[in-house]
Design a protein around this motif. Structure first.
Motif, PDB file in Angstrom:
ATOM      1  N   LEU A  44       1.371  -1.122   0.209  1.00  0.00           N
ATOM      2  CA  LEU A  44      -0.150   0.546  -0.078  1.00  0.00           C
ATOM      3  C   LEU A  44       1.040   0.932   0.271  1.00  0.00           C
ATOM      4  CD1 LEU A  44      -2.854   1.138   0.183  1.00  0.00           C
ATOM      5  CD2 LEU A  44      -2.866   0.731   2.671  1.00  0.00           C
ATOM      6  N   ALA A  45       1.829   1.093   1.392  1.00  0.00           N
ATOM      7  CA  ALA A  45       2.780   2.411   0.759  1.00  0.00           C
ATOM      8  C   ALA A  45       3.315   2.444  -0.041  1.00  0.00           C
ATOM      9  CB  ALA A  45       3.768   2.398   2.465  1.00  0.00           C
TER      10      ALA A  45
ATOM     11  N   THR B 184      14.121  -8.743  -1.825  1.00  0.00           N
ATOM     12  CA  THR B 184      13.501  -7.873  -2.333  1.00  0.00           C
ATOM     13  C   THR B 184      12.642  -8.388  -2.810  1.00  0.00           C
ATOM     14  OG1 THR B 184      14.236  -9.054  -4.352  1.00  0.00           O
ATOM     15  CG2 THR B 184      15.395  -6.319  -4.314  1.00  0.00           C
ATOM     16  N   HIS B 185      11.945  -9.852  -2.474  1.00  0.00           N
ATOM     17  CA  HIS B 185      10.899 -10.324  -2.078  1.00  0.00           C
ATOM     18  C   HIS B 185      10.061 -10.055  -0.036  1.00  0.00           C
ATOM     19  CE1 HIS B 185      10.770 -12.097  -5.384  1.00  0.00           C
ATOM     20  NE2 HIS B 185      12.003 -12.471  -5.606  1.00  0.00           N
ATOM     21  N   ASN B 186      11.196  -9.642   0.582  1.00  0.00           N
ATOM     22  CA  ASN B 186      10.747  -9.601   1.683  1.00  0.00           C
ATOM     23  C   ASN B 186      10.788  -8.336   2.322  1.00  0.00           C
ATOM     24  OD1 ASN B 186      10.343 -10.725   5.067  1.00  0.00           O
ATOM     25  ND2 ASN B 186      12.738 -10.692   5.502  1.00  0.00           N
ATOM     26  N   ILE B 187       9.983  -6.946   1.724  1.00  0.00           N
ATOM     27  CA  ILE B 187      10.312  -5.571   1.866  1.00  0.00           C
ATOM     28  C   ILE B 187       8.146  -5.508   2.861  1.00  0.00           C
ATOM     29  CG2 ILE B 187      10.395  -3.314   1.102  1.00  0.00           C
ATOM     30  CD1 ILE B 187      12.563  -5.070   1.137  1.00  0.00           C
ATOM     31  N   ASP B 188       8.409  -4.908   3.821  1.00  0.00           N
ATOM     32  CA  ASP B 188       7.174  -4.704   4.051  1.00  0.00           C
ATOM     33  C   ASP B 188       7.061  -2.968   3.992  1.00  0.00           C
ATOM     34  OD1 ASP B 188       8.530  -3.644   6.382  1.00  0.00           O
ATOM     35  OD2 ASP B 188       8.517  -5.083   7.640  1.00  0.00           O
ATOM     36  N   ASP B 189       5.395  -2.240   4.604  1.00  0.00           N
ATOM     37  CA  ASP B 189       4.861  -1.173   4.635  1.00  0.00           C
ATOM     38  C   ASP B 189       5.574  -0.568   5.131  1.00  0.00           C
ATOM     39  OD1 ASP B 189       2.838  -1.630   2.061  1.00  0.00           O
ATOM     40  OD2 ASP B 189       1.498  -1.854   4.291  1.00  0.00           O
ATOM     41  N   LYS B 190       6.055  -0.867   6.038  1.00  0.00           N
ATOM     42  CA  LYS B 190       7.114   0.336   7.175  1.00  0.00           C
ATOM     43  C   LYS B 190       8.274   0.155   6.615  1.00  0.00           C
ATOM     44  CE  LYS B 190       8.713   0.324  12.030  1.00  0.00           C
ATOM     45  NZ  LYS B 190       9.249  -0.368  13.692  1.00  0.00           N
ATOM     46  N   LEU B 191       9.113  -0.376   6.203  1.00  0.00           N
ATOM     47  CA  LEU B 191       9.923  -0.212   5.606  1.00  0.00           C
ATOM     48  C   LEU B 191      10.069   1.263   4.436  1.00  0.00           C
ATOM     49  CD1 LEU B 191      13.243  -0.428   5.277  1.00  0.00           C
ATOM     50  CD2 LEU B 191      12.470  -2.454   3.824  1.00  0.00           C
TER      51      LEU B 191
ATOM     52  N   PHE C   2      14.456  -0.092  -5.211  1.00  0.00           N
ATOM     53  CA  PHE C   2      15.560  -0.822  -5.065  1.00  0.00           C
ATOM     54  C   PHE C   2      17.145  -0.286  -4.197  1.00  0.00           C
ATOM     55  CE2 PHE C   2      19.244  -3.040  -7.042  1.00  0.00           C
ATOM     56  CZ  PHE C   2      18.906  -4.670  -6.496  1.00  0.00           C
ATOM     57  N   CYS C   3      17.252   1.037  -5.431  1.00  0.00           N
ATOM     58  CA  CYS C   3      18.448   1.482  -4.817  1.00  0.00           C
ATOM     59  C   CYS C   3      18.435   2.187  -3.153  1.00  0.00           C
ATOM     60  CB  CYS C   3      19.186   2.302  -6.440  1.00  0.00           C
ATOM     61  SG  CYS C   3      19.105   1.222  -7.657  1.00  0.00           S
ATOM     62  N   LYS C   4      17.094   2.626  -3.602  1.00  0.00           N
ATOM     63  CA  LYS C   4      17.130   3.452  -1.931  1.00  0.00           C
ATOM     64  C   LYS C   4      16.575   2.613  -0.944  1.00  0.00           C
ATOM     65  CE  LYS C   4      14.458   7.438  -3.263  1.00  0.00           C
ATOM     66  NZ  LYS C   4      12.847   8.111  -2.977  1.00  0.00           N
TER      67      LYS C   4
ATOM     68  N   GLU D 127       7.704   3.173   4.084  1.00  0.00           N
ATOM     69  CA  GLU D 127       7.112   4.332   5.500  1.00  0.00           C
ATOM     70  C   GLU D 127       8.441   5.552   5.648  1.00  0.00           C
ATOM     71  OE1 GLU D 127       4.111   3.686   8.164  1.00  0.00           O
ATOM     72  OE2 GLU D 127       3.608   2.936   6.277  1.00  0.00           O
ATOM     73  N   GLU D 128       8.950   4.335   6.129  1.00  0.00           N
ATOM     74  CA  GLU D 128      10.729   5.383   6.773  1.00  0.00           C
ATOM     75  C   GLU D 128      11.610   5.668   5.370  1.00  0.00           C
ATOM     76  OE1 GLU D 128      12.677   2.082   8.915  1.00  0.00           O
ATOM     77  OE2 GLU D 128      11.425   1.482  10.376  1.00  0.00           O
ATOM     78  N   ILE D 129      11.153   4.619   3.962  1.00  0.00           N
ATOM     79  CA  ILE D 129      12.504   5.333   3.269  1.00  0.00           C
ATOM     80  C   ILE D 129      11.957   6.860   2.788  1.00  0.00           C
ATOM     81  CG2 ILE D 129      12.920   4.480   0.683  1.00  0.00           C
ATOM     82  CD1 ILE D 129      14.136   1.823   1.570  1.00  0.00           C
ATOM     83  N   GLN D 130      10.887   6.423   2.788  1.00  0.00           N
ATOM     84  CA  GLN D 130      10.289   7.842   2.617  1.00  0.00           C
ATOM     85  C   GLN D 130      10.342   8.962   2.890  1.00  0.00           C
ATOM     86  OE1 GLN D 130       8.722   7.908  -0.583  1.00  0.00           O
ATOM     87  NE2 GLN D 130       8.356   5.152  -1.061  1.00  0.00           N
ATOM     88  N   GLN D 131      10.806   8.862   4.385  1.00  0.00           N
ATOM     89  CA  GLN D 131      11.070  10.493   5.581  1.00  0.00           C
ATOM     90  C   GLN D 131      12.655  10.069   5.701  1.00  0.00           C
ATOM     91  OE1 GLN D 131       8.344   8.865   9.059  1.00  0.00           O
ATOM     92  NE2 GLN D 131       7.250   8.547   7.853  1.00  0.00           N
TER      93      GLN D 131
END
Length: 248
Positions: free
Chosen positions: A8-9, A138-145, A235-237, A147-151
């Motif tokens: 979702l994020a 790369t298959h183990n990415i969740d919404d929290k991570l 992916f790079c982020k 959101e952290e990257i966006q900030q």
């Protein structure tokens, strides 16, 4: 431009980006694909088992007859999670957690550290880890991570990160890399993108193939499945953020 919506994020981020670009008069074709999520402890165990099997075959090929238990012991000793426990006699003892005893977060970090250790280990200079296995995180990415990257405020320059990238195995063929390719997307004429916007690549796959044969857009399509269908910028982020969290 193709995006894969994995949560979702990320969906919100993609749609906001598309909306902004459409306001600027740009048109994009969106392609929606389902990405398999590897989030359970059991699935992380399968990944660990695949790495152990590949290492056993490698050592066998060069004349060493190790057992799976010896390989596991070595890896846990090198990068395992340690904790202090109290014995019945009141004394403290430091132990190394096995994968089954780790939390999901600890297990996920352990797999990432394991992959980076394999890339940089002098004992494994000739070991080729298949890219699909190398980038299984790369298959183990969740919404929290996400959101952290966006900030997060990503730095423009990081020579330490470029040194890390050059140690990683090639994102296309799995051989030792040695080079860092700066993604050209939206970089503009004569302008180089930030150091976090890079991928590891070997000498043979870089200039002779990426630059001289197929070009970057086609190259990114070829590695799309390897990086779990993620957009290359995300992916790079993720790669930079996870490196910073685990090693910096």
């Amino acid at each position: 431009m193709n995006f894969t919506i994995s949560n979702l994020a990320y969906a919100k981020s993609v749609l906001n980006t598309v909306f902004k670009h459409m306001q600027d008069g740009k048109i994009y074709r969106l392609q929606f694909d389902e990405v398999k999520s590897l989030k359970t402890q059991k699935q992380l165990g399968f990944i660990f088992g695949g790495i152990i099997k590949a290492l056993l075959q490698y050592f066998s090929n060069i004349g060493y007859d190790f057992t799976p238990e010896q390989i596991k012991e070595w890896l846990y000793e090198e990068i395992g999670t340690r904790e202090t426990i109290f014995l019945p006699n009141g004394k403290e003892q430091r132990i190394i957690k096995t994968l089954s005893g780790m939390t999901k977060k600890q297990a996920s970090d352990f797999i990432y550290k394991l992959l980076c250790f394999i890339d940089s280990s002098d004992a494994l200079d000739d070991f080729v880890l298949p890219p699909d296995l190398r980038y299984c995180w790369t298959h183990n990415i969740d919404d929290k991570l996400i959101e952290e990257i966006q900030q997060f405020n990503f730095p423009e320059k990081s020579e330490y990160y470029l040194k890390h990238i050059r140690k990683l195995t090639c994102i296309r063929c799995g051989h030792k890399g040695g080079e860092a390719h700066h993604i050209k997307r939206n970089s503009g004429l004569g302008k180089k993108n930030p150091d976090w916007f890079t991928i590891p690549i070997c000498e043979k796959c870089h200039v002779p193939y990426l630059h001289s044969t197929v070009g970057e857009p086609q190259f990114l399509k070829e590695i799309s499945n390897t990086i779990g269908g993620l957009d290359i910028e995300l992916f790079c982020k993720l790669s930079f953020y996870m490196w910073m969290y685990n090693y910096n």
